[in-house]
Design an enzyme around this catalytic site. Structure first.
Site, PDB file in Angstrom:
ATOM      1  N   HIS A  60       0.837  -1.215   0.000  1.00 28.12           N
ATOM      2  CA  HIS A  60       0.000   0.000   0.000  1.00 28.12           C
ATOM      3  C   HIS A  60       0.865   1.257   0.000  1.00 28.12           C
ATOM      4  O   HIS A  60       0.515   2.264   0.626  1.00 28.12           O
ATOM      5  CB  HIS A  60      -0.971   0.011   1.185  1.00 28.12           C
ATOM      6  CG  HIS A  60      -1.986  -1.088   1.126  1.00 28.12           C
ATOM      7  ND1 HIS A  60      -3.168  -0.965   0.427  1.00 28.12           N
ATOM      8  CD2 HIS A  60      -1.994  -2.331   1.642  1.00 28.12           C
ATOM      9  CE1 HIS A  60      -3.864  -2.094   0.538  1.00 28.12           C
ATOM     10  NE2 HIS A  60      -3.179  -2.946   1.258  1.00 28.12           N
ATOM     11  N   ASN A 133     -10.529  -2.674   1.978  1.00 28.01           N
ATOM     12  CA  ASN A 133     -10.112  -2.723   0.578  1.00 28.01           C
ATOM     13  C   ASN A 133     -11.333  -2.452  -0.305  1.00 28.01           C
ATOM     14  O   ASN A 133     -12.458  -2.386   0.187  1.00 28.01           O
ATOM     15  CB  ASN A 133      -9.554  -4.113   0.226  1.00 28.01           C
ATOM     16  CG  ASN A 133      -8.096  -4.280   0.635  1.00 28.01           C
ATOM     17  OD1 ASN A 133      -7.329  -3.338   0.642  1.00 28.01           O
ATOM     18  ND2 ASN A 133      -7.733  -5.494   0.971  1.00 28.01           N
ATOM     19  N   TYR A 343       0.138  -3.671  11.538  1.00 30.57           N
ATOM     20  CA  TYR A 343       0.001  -2.258  11.149  1.00 30.57           C
ATOM     21  C   TYR A 343       0.726  -1.332  12.115  1.00 30.57           C
ATOM     22  O   TYR A 343       1.489  -0.471  11.710  1.00 30.57           O
ATOM     23  CB  TYR A 343      -1.477  -1.893  10.989  1.00 30.57           C
ATOM     24  CG  TYR A 343      -2.010  -2.320   9.647  1.00 30.57           C
ATOM     25  CD1 TYR A 343      -2.118  -3.675   9.333  1.00 30.57           C
ATOM     26  CD2 TYR A 343      -2.352  -1.398   8.669  1.00 30.57           C
ATOM     27  CE1 TYR A 343      -2.564  -4.088   8.088  1.00 30.57           C
ATOM     28  CE2 TYR A 343      -2.799  -1.809   7.426  1.00 30.57           C
ATOM     29  CZ  TYR A 343      -2.906  -3.151   7.145  1.00 30.57           C
ATOM     30  OH  TYR A 343      -3.335  -3.560   5.915  1.00 30.57           O
TER      31      TYR A 343
END
Ligand code: NDP
Length: 489
Positions: A60, A133, A343
């Site tokens: 990403h 997404n 993350y």
């Protein structure tokens, strides 16, 4: 605000604020002589330039973002006690970052790839991040496979290019990817713009209400602009002539007041249904068919403000699926569980331990009150307050109430496969997707897949991959096999 509004007053200065006399000529020893080390304006400028980049995201990396507003349009208090979802008409500020997955920071926008749809809600109970997404499912169902999967999408360590052999080897050997691969090579695999695609939370999450009842939910963001896609040929051309097409389209739409919006829906499953549902409801490679759990419309998301600085607000923005608020929590989805760690870990490495306190990342509707202190680029926000808990100086105290409800577990520890449900297999939903496509859509899907599979060089890899699609739907497999053979002939 447009760029013209940003006018700086006063002279050019050094980082320390001293006026710069000459920004064209370095200070030298005599005319034509060597440059002097006392020219600190020069040295500082070169040194800062060398440090302009931070590590790009491994996945990403390429993104575009915008601020917006989420408005609740339906009372959902029977399912969740989240304060920002407590009152019809309530508005919550948001920041949404779109991205492609595999490409580097400078790659083209119009490529066949899932799009990240990472949404931050600045709620009065802290930031809630829904890191989704534009597809409702994913290639794999366990985070332990994620690094291997991404290695096959990125550049091969020897050739330096993405290799069809690696991509199809992994997908063929990971049959749970068949559903997502079918989705990706269909028309929706290359959206026309970021405004003309849906977003999905994809994972199953927990909602819990004031009474402590638990519901499993899936989020859907349906584009109000309508779905529009690019064909492979259109995208290939656009990637060459305008690599920034999607980022520019989003910014320009917002600048002209054409604010994109999405209708927000949730599918809601009472907790008791999960054990006996026909699919494992925590399997990220599967949807919940709408006929089983009809989507319930709960709100509207509108994007209405561009970031003023792409690096500060888009590159340094951080999202974590672990950012929950009271009334919302995780499910046992194994991909989600891995992401809860990955993350935050990525951001601590990439942006630093104080990343949460940058303007785009910090809570807007409340404040963070932790006893964590210091670290690189600490801004002194706690001033002289005590940095431990419990304390006798009026410091913030724990609430005693978890954000989410406990869920029952049983069995033994071990590297278990997910529990099997009556209709769990890797192919049934890929077949359902294939069968809902029109004849034209099927033809394009098969051509897109065949063009890529035909590039495979190693014996057995293409055949194994095609066989997975055959198991999804016989017609799908036969036509794909013929198309690959025709291209190889
Ligand atoms: P459902 O009625 O549950 O789902 C049909 C959904 O398929 C539509 O609502 C639409 O999703 C989506 N869809 C329509 N055309 C396409 C397309 N060309 N490419 C991708 N998605 C499309 O029927 P089923 O349960 O039989 O599901 C069939 C398949 O639909 C699933 O296997 C899944 O691949 C796909 N799908 C299902 C979703 C779900 O939540 N059940 C969501 C998205 C896709 P949308 O309304 O979101 O545009």
């Amino acid at each position: 605000m447009t760029q013209e509004a940003h006018v700086t007053q006063g002279p050019l200065t050094t980082e320390a604020g001293a006026p710069v006399a000459d920004n064209q000529n370095s200070e030298t020893a005599g005319i034509g002589g060597p440059v002097l080390v006392q020219d600190q304006a020069l040295l500082e400028k070169l040194a800062h330039f060398n440090r302009e980049r931070i590590p790009e995201r491994v996945v990403h990396a390429r993104g575009a973002g915008a601020y917006g507003t989420f408005t609740l349009t339906r009372d959902v208090s029977q399912w969740t006690r989240a304060a920002f979802l407590s009152e019809v008409g309530k508005e919550t500020e948001t920041f949404l970052r779109f991205s492609t997955v595999a490409g580097n920071l400078g790659s083209a926008d119009a490529v066949r790839d899932p799009r990240g749809f990472a949404l931050k809600f600045y709620t009065e109970e802290g930031n809630y991040d829904l890191v989704g997404n534009n597809t409702p499912v994913f290639f794999i169902k366990d985070a332990i496979k994620f690094p291997d999967f991404i290695h096959t999408q990125k550049r091969d360590p020897y050739t330096g290019s993405q290799e069809a052999d690696n991509v199809w080897d992994f997908w063929g050997l990971s049959p749970e990817s068949t559903h997502q691969v079918t989705w990706l090579f269909g028309d929706r695999g290359i959206p026309a713009t970021l405004r003309h695609m849906n977003g999905y939370g994809s994972h199953t999450y927990q909602w819990n209400n004031e009474a402590g009842e638990v519901f499993w939910v899936k989020y859907h963001f349906k584009t109000d602009q309508g779905i529009k896609n690019l064909t492979t040929e259109e995208a290939n051309r656009l990637s060459g002539v305008d690599p920034d097409s999607h980022q520019r389209d989003l910014r320009e739409a917002i600048e002209r007041g054409d604010f994109p919006s999405w209708t927000v829906q949730v599918q809601i499953m009472p907790a008791a249904d999960a054990a006996t549902y026909r699919f494992n409801p925590f399997d990220l490679t599967k949807v919940w068919p709408h006929g089983d759990y009809p989507p319930v419309e709960i709100g509207k998301l509108e994007l209405n403000r561009n970031p003023e600085n792409i690096f500060a607000e888009v590159e340094q923005s951080i999202f974590s699926p672990a950012h929950f608020v009271p009334g919302i929590g995780p499910s046992p989805d194994k991909m989600l569980q891995g992401r809860l760690f990955a993350y935050g870990d990525a951001h601590r490495y990439r942006v630093g331990i104080n990343a949460d306190h940058l303007p785009v990342n910090r809570p807007h509707a409340t404040e963070a009150r932790t006893n964590s202190r210091d670290g690189y680029l600490y801004d002194g926000r706690h001033a002289g307050s005590k940095n431990y808990e419990p304390n006798s100086f009026g410091g913030p105290a724990q609430t005693g109430r978890p954000l989410w409800q406990p869920v029952p577990v049983d069995g033994t520890t071990g590297n278990h496969e997910a529990p099997s449900h009556a209709e769990d297999d890797d192919f049934v939903q890929a077949g359902n997707l294939y069968r809902l496509l029109s004849e034209d859509e099927k033809a394009r899907l098969i051509d897109n897949l065949a063009q890529f599979i035909a590039k495979v060089s190693r014996d057995g890899i293409a055949e194994r991959a095609v066989n997975n699609f055959r198991r999804a739907d016989g017609d799908f497999g036969e036509r794909l096999e013929d198309a690959v053979q025709a291209l190889r002939a």
